[in-house]
Design a protein around this motif. Structure first.
Motif, PDB file in Angstrom:
ATOM      1  N   GLY A  93      79.919  60.073  -2.385  1.00  0.00           N
ATOM      2  CA  GLY A  93      80.926  59.234  -1.763  1.00  0.00           C
ATOM      3  C   GLY A  93      81.211  59.667  -0.343  1.00  0.00           C
ATOM      4  O   GLY A  93      80.551  60.541   0.214  1.00  0.00           O
ATOM      5  N   LYS A 148      90.690  56.215  -5.607  1.00  0.00           N
ATOM      6  CA  LYS A 148      89.607  56.818  -4.828  1.00  0.00           C
ATOM      7  C   LYS A 148      88.543  55.797  -4.435  1.00  0.00           C
ATOM      8  O   LYS A 148      87.792  56.012  -3.497  1.00  0.00           O
ATOM      9  N   GLN A 152      84.892  56.655  -2.819  1.00  0.00           N
ATOM     10  CA  GLN A 152      84.591  57.819  -3.630  1.00  0.00           C
ATOM     11  C   GLN A 152      84.650  57.397  -5.098  1.00  0.00           C
ATOM     12  O   GLN A 152      85.274  56.398  -5.442  1.00  0.00           O
TER      13      GLN A 152
END
Length: 106
Positions: free
Chosen positions: A3, A70, A75
């Motif tokens: 990520g 996230k 991510q």
């Protein structure tokens, strides 16, 4: 794929927060206008429904133990454990809850 780096993720969090906040304000204005505006008498109903939907979403995220926030930083979503809440924590959070509840429909 790991990520985006944390510094890029932080920037993306702010970008997506700002864009989401703008869309929320547009949606909120449109939904209030659809029920008669600020003087239409349904302001608290709209605010309560929005708060309820978000509370249900948060509970679902806790049940399936995924933190999807996230994703906005490109991510992978992380595992989220259920919070350990003690009665003393609830008592300490009452003033914040009252202020938040009062400011929500404002």
């Amino acid at each position: 794929m790991a990520g985006a780096p944390d510094s890029v993720a932080l920037l993306l969090f702010f970008v997506f927060w700002y864009a989401g906040n703008m869309k929320y304000n547009e949606y909120n204005t449109a939904s209030l206008e659809a029920v008669g505006g600020k003087t239409g008498g349904l302001t608290m109903t709209i605010a309560t429904m929005q708060l309820g939907v978000c509370a249900v979403y948060a509970i679902i995220m806790w049940i399936i133990r995924i933190n999807p926030a996230k994703l906005f930083g490109f991510q992978a979503p992380g595992k989220q454990n259920l919070p350990l809440i003690l009665p003393s924590d609830l008592i300490k959070s009452i003033p914040l809850g009252v202020c938040s509840a009062g400011g929500h429909p404002a």
